[in-house]
Design a protein around this motif. Structure first.
Motif, PDB file in Angstrom:
ATOM      1  N   SER A  62      76.887  16.175  32.674  1.00  0.00           N
ATOM      2  CA  SER A  62      77.679  15.300  31.799  1.00  0.00           C
ATOM      3  C   SER A  62      76.919  14.019  31.431  1.00  0.00           C
ATOM      4  N   TYR A  63      75.855  13.701  32.171  1.00  0.00           N
ATOM      5  CA  TYR A  63      75.065  12.508  31.867  1.00  0.00           C
ATOM      6  C   TYR A  63      73.901  12.814  30.910  1.00  0.00           C
ATOM      7  N   LEU A  64      73.711  14.087  30.563  1.00  0.00           N
ATOM      8  CA  LEU A  64      72.586  14.470  29.704  1.00  0.00           C
ATOM      9  C   LEU A  64      72.948  14.308  28.233  1.00  0.00           C
ATOM     10  N   ASP A  65      71.914  14.067  27.414  1.00  0.00           N
ATOM     11  CA  ASP A  65      72.144  14.069  25.967  1.00  0.00           C
ATOM     12  C   ASP A  65      72.113  15.502  25.464  1.00  0.00           C
ATOM     13  N   ALA A  66      72.357  15.687  24.156  1.00  0.00           N
ATOM     14  CA  ALA A  66      72.496  17.030  23.597  1.00  0.00           C
ATOM     15  C   ALA A  66      71.227  17.846  23.745  1.00  0.00           C
ATOM     16  N   VAL A  67      70.071  17.241  23.473  1.00  0.00           N
ATOM     17  CA  VAL A  67      68.810  17.970  23.545  1.00  0.00           C
ATOM     18  C   VAL A  67      68.513  18.411  24.965  1.00  0.00           C
ATOM     19  N   SER A  68      68.676  17.500  25.917  1.00  0.00           N
ATOM     20  CA  SER A  68      68.416  17.831  27.323  1.00  0.00           C
ATOM     21  C   SER A  68      69.366  18.906  27.811  1.00  0.00           C
ATOM     22  N   LEU A  69      70.611  18.864  27.339  1.00  0.00           N
ATOM     23  CA  LEU A  69      71.600  19.858  27.752  1.00  0.00           C
ATOM     24  C   LEU A  69      71.245  21.238  27.212  1.00  0.00           C
ATOM     25  N   CYS A 105      68.224  22.273  26.506  1.00  0.00           N
ATOM     26  CA  CYS A 105      67.050  22.726  27.265  1.00  0.00           C
ATOM     27  C   CYS A 105      67.456  23.221  28.648  1.00  0.00           C
ATOM     28  N   THR A 106      68.400  22.527  29.273  1.00  0.00           N
ATOM     29  CA  THR A 106      68.874  22.925  30.593  1.00  0.00           C
ATOM     30  C   THR A 106      69.489  24.314  30.556  1.00  0.00           C
ATOM     31  N   GLY A 107      70.176  24.623  29.450  1.00  0.00           N
ATOM     32  CA  GLY A 107      70.802  25.938  29.325  1.00  0.00           C
ATOM     33  C   GLY A 107      69.816  27.080  29.246  1.00  0.00           C
ATOM     34  N   CYS A 108      68.533  26.774  29.051  1.00  0.00           N
ATOM     35  CA  CYS A 108      67.508  27.817  28.970  1.00  0.00           C
ATOM     36  C   CYS A 108      66.892  28.139  30.332  1.00  0.00           C
ATOM     37  N   HIS A 124      75.666  29.114  31.202  1.00  0.00           N
ATOM     38  CA  HIS A 124      77.134  29.103  31.143  1.00  0.00           C
ATOM     39  C   HIS A 124      77.688  27.715  31.471  1.00  0.00           C
ATOM     40  N   LEU A 125      77.077  27.038  32.447  1.00  0.00           N
ATOM     41  CA  LEU A 125      77.548  25.694  32.792  1.00  0.00           C
ATOM     42  C   LEU A 125      77.280  24.707  31.654  1.00  0.00           C
ATOM     43  N   ALA A 126      76.114  24.873  30.985  1.00  0.00           N
ATOM     44  CA  ALA A 126      75.757  23.961  29.893  1.00  0.00           C
ATOM     45  C   ALA A 126      76.572  24.206  28.633  1.00  0.00           C
ATOM     46  N   ASN A 127      77.388  25.241  28.623  1.00  0.00           N
ATOM     47  CA  ASN A 127      78.296  25.506  27.500  1.00  0.00           C
ATOM     48  C   ASN A 127      79.659  24.860  27.697  1.00  0.00           C
ATOM     49  N   ARG A 181      59.658  21.107  22.212  1.00  0.00           N
ATOM     50  CA  ARG A 181      60.741  20.545  21.428  1.00  0.00           C
ATOM     51  C   ARG A 181      61.588  21.658  20.814  1.00  0.00           C
ATOM     52  N   LEU A 182      62.879  21.380  20.646  1.00  0.00           N
ATOM     53  CA  LEU A 182      63.742  22.309  19.945  1.00  0.00           C
ATOM     54  C   LEU A 182      63.578  22.085  18.449  1.00  0.00           C
ATOM     55  N   ARG A 183      63.128  23.127  17.747  1.00  0.00           N
ATOM     56  CA  ARG A 183      62.903  22.985  16.319  1.00  0.00           C
ATOM     57  C   ARG A 183      63.476  24.169  15.566  1.00  0.00           C
ATOM     58  N   TRP A 184      63.869  23.869  14.356  1.00  0.00           N
ATOM     59  CA  TRP A 184      64.420  24.875  13.466  1.00  0.00           C
ATOM     60  C   TRP A 184      63.288  25.462  12.633  1.00  0.00           C
ATOM     61  N   HIS A 185      63.171  26.803  12.614  1.00  0.00           N
ATOM     62  CA  HIS A 185      62.150  27.469  11.817  1.00  0.00           C
ATOM     63  C   HIS A 185      62.749  27.942  10.502  1.00  0.00           C
ATOM     64  N   SER A 186      62.044  27.656   9.412  1.00  0.00           N
ATOM     65  CA  SER A 186      62.473  28.105   8.088  1.00  0.00           C
ATOM     66  C   SER A 186      61.329  28.891   7.456  1.00  0.00           C
ATOM     67  N   LEU A 187      61.538  30.185   7.287  1.00  0.00           N
ATOM     68  CA  LEU A 187      60.487  31.058   6.749  1.00  0.00           C
ATOM     69  C   LEU A 187      60.194  30.690   5.289  1.00  0.00           C
ATOM     70  N   ILE A 188      58.919  30.443   4.992  1.00  0.00           N
ATOM     71  CA  ILE A 188      58.489  30.122   3.624  1.00  0.00           C
ATOM     72  C   ILE A 188      57.887  31.348   2.948  1.00  0.00           C
ATOM     73  N   ALA A 189      56.990  32.045   3.650  1.00  0.00           N
ATOM     74  CA  ALA A 189      56.350  33.230   3.070  1.00  0.00           C
ATOM     75  C   ALA A 189      55.844  34.125   4.186  1.00  0.00           C
ATOM     76  N   LYS A 190      55.732  35.398   3.869  1.00  0.00           N
ATOM     77  CA  LYS A 190      55.213  36.396   4.808  1.00  0.00           C
ATOM     78  C   LYS A 190      53.987  37.055   4.171  1.00  0.00           C
ATOM     79  N   TYR A 191      52.924  37.213   4.962  1.00  0.00           N
ATOM     80  CA  TYR A 191      51.662  37.738   4.443  1.00  0.00           C
ATOM     81  C   TYR A 191      51.225  38.957   5.251  1.00  0.00           C
ATOM     82  N   ASN A 192      50.645  39.916   4.566  1.00  0.00           N
ATOM     83  CA  ASN A 192      50.114  41.120   5.199  1.00  0.00           C
ATOM     84  C   ASN A 192      48.607  40.928   5.397  1.00  0.00           C
ATOM     85  N   LEU A 193      48.184  40.881   6.645  1.00  0.00           N
ATOM     86  CA  LEU A 193      46.776  40.619   6.940  1.00  0.00           C
ATOM     87  C   LEU A 193      45.871  41.819   6.681  1.00  0.00           C
TER      88      LEU A 193
END
Length: 434
Positions: free
Chosen positions: A11-18, A20-23, A30-33, A186-198
């Motif tokens: 309950s003393y953690l901020d959103a980001v730390s909480l 991360c703790t859930g991982c 379940h507790l972090a939810n 860090r917790l980051r959001w991924h946004s796909l821009i393009a996909k390439y075939n090597l």
């Protein structure tokens, strides 16, 4: 440790730390939810502040809301609500900051500011044929007039022969203020821009080489450097045009690119006269050095000027010497890794921004290009000097540039610049039937 004590600690953690703790483990997840914890975080972040509240008002809100909203909600409900509202606030802030448009470029005025404010970065995801993935964050970037050049290099590339695809993604912190405190995981959001075939790294996509590497161009806008000797990756370079860059880098998902809103055709009040009042801005550059930075206004073409499903828009006329332009310096594409660097002659990055008669971006792209000797003689061969062509093609159009190397002054001279715009694109844009 008993769950009650862990919940008290959580309950003393901020959103980001909480988050991360859930991982850490299934139990911690379940507790972090816990809804009682998240409703407090939610109310602190989104409840309106009032001057007549007492010092303990946040706790009172959480308590009052908890009796009404916690017991009848499934675990994790308020965590989802918090994240959903955070994402919505990011989208609203993006829309607000990108609203002012430069009347000369047709692009948002504050693109560079948006990149900084939202902590935007880019990553490539290399996927092996076995399904294993490698995520690499960008090592270096440079911001140009209408594009950003992003570079990846290092010593820990996976074996090229084992790779199948490369995904280019934008990355933003899940919570917009967290990037100010840099941390490795860090917790980051991924946004796909393009996909390439090597598998497309073949002779047909190779645009240049020097004594150490060969470079390949993959559409859209990706440059892949491969060591000549080891046949392994040396670097990856992406050139991203500013047009919708922030949206594409933030508003997509990890698997689905951002989709532009439906286009409402602009009314063409004089379709019988063809295209008129267009404006082109074109840059040729590499490593912060600009070989060309030109703006061409009041471009037009007649409706009957159609070739093979494209409307021909002449920017620099071959037979008008007053329009011919010199390139500044010797054209070359600079590259570097953590060990070597170099410059590949006759290659560079090209940024094109074409605005329609209303000043709206009609066609924009950024891509590696190279100067090649023409396969057949052209009208420009009558000039005193070796002739070269630069060509770019995508679904929306084609760019054709003819240059002459002037030996006496040791410079390239652009003697012809033509755009071929797709009729399908024009009809979609204006609702016409060319």
């Amino acid at each position: 440790m008993p769950s009650e004590i862990l919940l008290k600690i959580f309950s003393y953690l901020d959103a980001v730390s909480l988050l991360c703790t859930g991982c850490v483990s299934r139990r911690f997840y379940h507790l972090a939810n816990d809804n009682f914890i998240w409703i407090g975080i939610y109310s602190t972040a989104f409840s309106p502040a009032r001057s007549n509240w007492k010092f303990n008002s946040v706790e009172k809100i959480a308590m009052s809301m908890s009796f009404l909203s916690v017991q009848d909600k499934e675990a994790g409900y308020w965590k989802k609500e918090y994240i959903t509202k955070q994402i919505a606030s990011v989208k609203a802030a993006l829309a607000d900051i990108l609203k002012p448009v430069n009347p000369y470029t047709g692009l948002p005025v504050k693109t560079k500011e948006a990149l900084r404010i939202f902590g935007l970065g880019w990553a490539i995801i290399l996927k092996e044929k076995s399904g294993k993935e490698y995520i690499m964050e960008h090592v270096d970037l440079s911001i140009n007039d209408t594009s950003v050049t992003v570079i990846w290099y290092g010593k820990k590339w996976p074996c090229l022969a084992s790779l199948s695809t490369l995904d280019l993604c934008g990355m933003t912190p899940v919570f917009t203020d967290w990037y100010k405190t840099p941390t490795k995981h860090r917790l980051r959001w991924h946004s796909l821009i393009a996909k390439y075939n090597l598998s497309h790294l073949t002779v047909s996509t190779m645009i240049g080489c020097d004594r150490l590497i060969r470079i390949f161009c993959l559409h859209p806008g990706l440059l892949v450097g491969v060591w000549k000797k080891e046949e392994e990756l040396a670097f990856v370079m992406a050139n991203l045009h500013f047009h919708h860059l922030v949206e594409r880098s933030t508003l997509g998902s990890a698997t689905i690119p951002y989709e532009l809103p439906p286009h409402s055709p602009f009314l063409d009040d004089s379709p019988e006269y063809g295209l008129h009042g267009y404006q082109l801005h074109v840059d040729l550059h590499s490593g912060g050095v600009f070989y060309l930075c030109g703006t061409f206004r009041n471009l037009f073409t007649k409706r009957g000027n159609i070739e093979n499903g494209h409307v021909k828009l002449i920017v620099i006329h071959l037979k008008n010497n007053r329009e011919h332009l010199p390139l500044i310096g010797k054209v070359g594409l600079s590259w570097k890794t953590d060990i070597f660097d170099g410059c590949i002659k006759s290659c560079s990055m090209m940024d094109v921004t074409l605005l329609d008669e209303h000043g709206k971006p009609f066609w924009c792209f950024s891509s590696p290009v190279c100067l090649r000797s023409p396969a057949t003689p052209s009208d420009s061969s009558s000039f005193l000097g070796q002739t070269y062509n630069v060509d770019y093609v995508d679904a929306e159009g084609r760019v054709h540039v003819e240059l002459v190397w002037i030996r006496e002054t040791e410079e390239y001279l652009i003697v012809n610049l033509v755009l071929y715009l797709s009729i399908a694109k024009i009809n979609h844009w204006f609702g016409t039937e060319y």
